[in-house]
Design a protein around this motif. Structure first.
Motif, PDB file in Angstrom:
ATOM      1  N   ARG A 128      -2.007  -7.388   2.363  1.00 20.90           N
ATOM      2  CA  ARG A 128      -0.952  -7.172   3.501  1.00 20.90           C
ATOM      3  C   ARG A 128      -0.134  -8.081   3.338  1.00 20.90           C
ATOM      4  O   ARG A 128       0.165  -9.418   3.504  1.00 20.90           O
ATOM      5  CB  ARG A 128      -1.389  -6.495   4.780  1.00 20.90           C
ATOM      6  CG  ARG A 128      -2.419  -5.862   4.828  1.00 20.90           C
ATOM      7  CD  ARG A 128      -1.453  -4.282   4.818  1.00 20.90           C
ATOM      8  NE  ARG A 128      -2.733  -2.957   5.062  1.00 20.90           N
ATOM      9  CZ  ARG A 128      -2.267  -1.651   5.262  1.00 20.90           C
ATOM     10  NH1 ARG A 128      -0.982  -1.203   5.378  1.00 20.90           N
ATOM     11  NH2 ARG A 128      -3.044  -0.982   5.542  1.00 20.90           N
ATOM     12  N   VAL A 129       1.568  -7.560   2.494  1.00 23.50           N
ATOM     13  CA  VAL A 129       2.621  -8.767   2.593  1.00 23.50           C
ATOM     14  C   VAL A 129       3.818  -8.110   3.461  1.00 23.50           C
ATOM     15  O   VAL A 129       4.145  -6.687   3.587  1.00 23.50           O
ATOM     16  CB  VAL A 129       3.161  -8.210   1.049  1.00 23.50           C
ATOM     17  CG1 VAL A 129       4.852  -9.392   1.331  1.00 23.50           C
ATOM     18  CG2 VAL A 129       1.695  -9.098   0.339  1.00 23.50           C
ATOM     19  N   ASP A 130       3.737  -9.477   4.185  1.00 23.51           N
ATOM     20  CA  ASP A 130       5.013  -8.443   5.559  1.00 23.51           C
ATOM     21  C   ASP A 130       6.789  -8.728   4.785  1.00 23.51           C
ATOM     22  O   ASP A 130       6.775  -8.572   3.725  1.00 23.51           O
ATOM     23  CB  ASP A 130       6.172 -10.967   5.859  1.00 23.51           C
ATOM     24  CG  ASP A 130       6.864 -10.306   7.032  1.00 23.51           C
ATOM     25  OD1 ASP A 130       6.966  -8.801   7.866  1.00 23.51           O
ATOM     26  OD2 ASP A 130       7.433 -11.187   7.553  1.00 23.51           O
ATOM     27  N   ILE A 156     -13.120  -9.247  -8.235  1.00 20.06           N
ATOM     28  CA  ILE A 156     -12.323  -8.106  -8.026  1.00 20.06           C
ATOM     29  C   ILE A 156     -12.506  -6.869  -8.846  1.00 20.06           C
ATOM     30  O   ILE A 156     -12.374  -7.366  -9.425  1.00 20.06           O
ATOM     31  CB  ILE A 156     -11.015  -8.595  -6.988  1.00 20.06           C
ATOM     32  CG1 ILE A 156     -11.084  -9.774  -6.186  1.00 20.06           C
ATOM     33  CG2 ILE A 156     -10.636  -7.311  -6.069  1.00 20.06           C
ATOM     34  CD1 ILE A 156      -9.933 -10.728  -5.991  1.00 20.06           C
ATOM     35  N   GLY A 157     -13.684  -5.858  -8.062  1.00 18.13           N
ATOM     36  CA  GLY A 157     -13.444  -4.866  -8.014  1.00 18.13           C
ATOM     37  C   GLY A 157     -11.888  -4.695  -8.238  1.00 18.13           C
ATOM     38  O   GLY A 157     -10.703  -4.070  -9.293  1.00 18.13           O
ATOM     39  N   LYS A 158     -11.499  -4.036  -6.954  1.00 23.80           N
ATOM     40  CA  LYS A 158      -9.828  -3.305  -6.525  1.00 23.80           C
ATOM     41  C   LYS A 158      -9.453  -3.563  -5.940  1.00 23.80           C
ATOM     42  O   LYS A 158     -10.195  -4.074  -5.176  1.00 23.80           O
ATOM     43  CB  LYS A 158      -9.702  -1.427  -6.575  1.00 23.80           C
ATOM     44  CG  LYS A 158      -8.989  -0.781  -6.113  1.00 23.80           C
ATOM     45  CD  LYS A 158      -9.526   0.792  -5.444  1.00 23.80           C
ATOM     46  CE  LYS A 158      -8.166   2.250  -5.085  1.00 23.80           C
ATOM     47  NZ  LYS A 158      -8.429   3.022  -5.106  1.00 23.80           N
ATOM     48  N   ILE A 159      -7.926  -3.674  -6.223  1.00 24.58           N
ATOM     49  CA  ILE A 159      -7.233  -4.656  -5.057  1.00 24.58           C
ATOM     50  C   ILE A 159      -5.790  -3.033  -5.035  1.00 24.58           C
ATOM     51  O   ILE A 159      -5.007  -2.799  -5.645  1.00 24.58           O
ATOM     52  CB  ILE A 159      -6.391  -5.093  -6.415  1.00 24.58           C
ATOM     53  CG1 ILE A 159      -7.411  -6.454  -6.386  1.00 24.58           C
ATOM     54  CG2 ILE A 159      -5.170  -6.240  -5.355  1.00 24.58           C
ATOM     55  CD1 ILE A 159      -6.511  -8.025  -7.571  1.00 24.58           C
ATOM     56  N   ASN A 160      -5.964  -3.555  -3.783  1.00 27.26           N
ATOM     57  CA  ASN A 160      -4.723  -2.778  -2.861  1.00 27.26           C
ATOM     58  C   ASN A 160      -4.005  -3.493  -2.272  1.00 27.26           C
ATOM     59  O   ASN A 160      -4.499  -4.802  -1.034  1.00 27.26           O
ATOM     60  CB  ASN A 160      -5.236  -1.478  -1.784  1.00 27.26           C
ATOM     61  CG  ASN A 160      -6.271  -0.484  -2.570  1.00 27.26           C
ATOM     62  OD1 ASN A 160      -6.088  -0.243  -3.626  1.00 27.26           O
ATOM     63  ND2 ASN A 160      -7.460  -0.368  -1.582  1.00 27.26           N
ATOM     64  N   ILE A 161      -2.449  -3.008  -2.654  1.00 26.85           N
ATOM     65  CA  ILE A 161      -1.544  -3.786  -2.167  1.00 26.85           C
ATOM     66  C   ILE A 161      -0.880  -3.323  -1.414  1.00 26.85           C
ATOM     67  O   ILE A 161      -0.014  -2.561  -1.796  1.00 26.85           O
ATOM     68  CB  ILE A 161      -0.425  -4.539  -2.838  1.00 26.85           C
ATOM     69  CG1 ILE A 161      -1.382  -6.098  -4.611  1.00 26.85           C
ATOM     70  CG2 ILE A 161       0.645  -5.925  -2.670  1.00 26.85           C
ATOM     71  CD1 ILE A 161      -1.146  -6.431  -5.133  1.00 26.85           C
ATOM     72  N   PHE A 162       0.129  -4.021   0.373  1.00 26.01           N
ATOM     73  CA  PHE A 162       1.114  -2.976   0.954  1.00 26.01           C
ATOM     74  C   PHE A 162       1.756  -4.023   1.299  1.00 26.01           C
ATOM     75  O   PHE A 162       1.621  -4.801   1.408  1.00 26.01           O
ATOM     76  CB  PHE A 162       0.313  -2.495   1.707  1.00 26.01           C
ATOM     77  CG  PHE A 162      -0.911  -1.685   1.195  1.00 26.01           C
ATOM     78  CD1 PHE A 162      -1.449  -0.153   1.217  1.00 26.01           C
ATOM     79  CD2 PHE A 162      -2.277  -1.919   1.521  1.00 26.01           C
ATOM     80  CE1 PHE A 162      -1.689   0.786   0.496  1.00 26.01           C
ATOM     81  CE2 PHE A 162      -3.459  -1.211   1.029  1.00 26.01           C
ATOM     82  CZ  PHE A 162      -2.988   0.315   0.638  1.00 26.01           C
ATOM     83  N   HIS A 163       3.054  -3.340   1.532  1.00 27.20           N
ATOM     84  CA  HIS A 163       4.034  -4.255   1.834  1.00 27.20           C
ATOM     85  C   HIS A 163       4.600  -3.275   2.923  1.00 27.20           C
ATOM     86  O   HIS A 163       5.266  -2.066   3.458  1.00 27.20           O
ATOM     87  CB  HIS A 163       5.890  -4.214   1.793  1.00 27.20           C
ATOM     88  CG  HIS A 163       5.012  -4.797  -0.041  1.00 27.20           C
ATOM     89  ND1 HIS A 163       6.068  -6.233  -0.632  1.00 27.20           N
ATOM     90  CD2 HIS A 163       4.724  -5.155  -1.066  1.00 27.20           C
ATOM     91  CE1 HIS A 163       5.413  -6.608  -1.824  1.00 27.20           C
ATOM     92  NE2 HIS A 163       4.569  -5.909  -1.788  1.00 27.20           N
TER      93      HIS A 163
END
Length: 214
Positions: A128-130, A156-163
């Motif tokens: 989670r990125v600001d 790492i298997g899966k990477i989920n990135i959210f803003h």
């Protein structure tokens, strides 16, 4: 199935003028149990700092009293499975004309230095990125670069990135507190807040973008 959570925020600015900050710091809080962070903030809101936080949607380092900062930072010493990593860019050492002229690439470059020093072994990582990048293509560019750097030293298997908006995630608010603490040390020569952390209980690492880990 193992899962890790990474929360990211920054202190300082991307400017290069005399009035700009001397450093840009991007900090990460890594945890396997974000509910611990939620409890700390809920307790602060309900009890000791009820009056200060009554109208505040989120907790920010630069808008909090010294007492609140100290309370929350010290609380990190009492939780398990967390660590912090700070990547510090001293602007006086920045010589790349390209990065000076492309601020989004500069931010990604520093964030990539952070990611390159995170070592994880996990099936899933949620990041989670600001939320600061308003355009989708800028977020996509950041996500691709950060994931590439993160995989350099991690399994790492899966990477989920959210803003995400920080008011919705305690982890981002703590990342802001941690980056603010590091900013006080590296921009203002004030180590008070960083010294509240017991590194034996809550590991905390500082990465100079052009030096080794401290």
């Amino acid at each position: 199935m193992t899962k890790k959570y990474i929360y990211i925020d920054e202190s300082g600015d991307l400017g290069l003028s005399e009035r700009s900050s001397r450093v840009l710091i991007i900090s990460s809080l890594i945890t396997d149990n974000p509910a611990q962070l939620d409890r700390i903030i809920k307790n602060a809101r309900r009890h000791k700092f009820n009056k200060e936080l009554k109208k505040a949607k989120e907790i920010k380092f630069n808008k909090s009293s010294p007492e609140l900062r100290e309370y929350l930072i010290k609380a990190l010493n009492e939780i398990n499975g967390c660590q912090a990593i700070h990547c510090i860019m001293h602007k006086g050492k920045l010589y790349s004309t390209y990065l000076k002229e492309h601020k989004d690439k500069l931010y990604n470059f520093v964030a990539g230095g952070l990611a390159n020093n995170i070592t994880l072994n996990s099936d899933i990582v949620e990041i989670r990125v600001d939320k600061s990048k308003g355009k989708n293509f800028l977020r996509t560019d950041f996500n691709q670069y950060f994931e590439k750097k993160l995989r350099n030293s991690s399994v790492i298997g899966k990477i989920n990135i959210f803003h995400s908006y920080s008011e919705n995630f305690s982890g981002i608010q703590f990342a802001d507190l941690l980056s603010g603490s590091a900013y006080q040390k590296f921009n203002n020569s004030d180590s008070h807040y960083m010294e509240l952390i017991d590194n034996n209980k809550f590991p905390q690492y500082c990465i100079d973008l052009w030096k080794r880990k401290e």
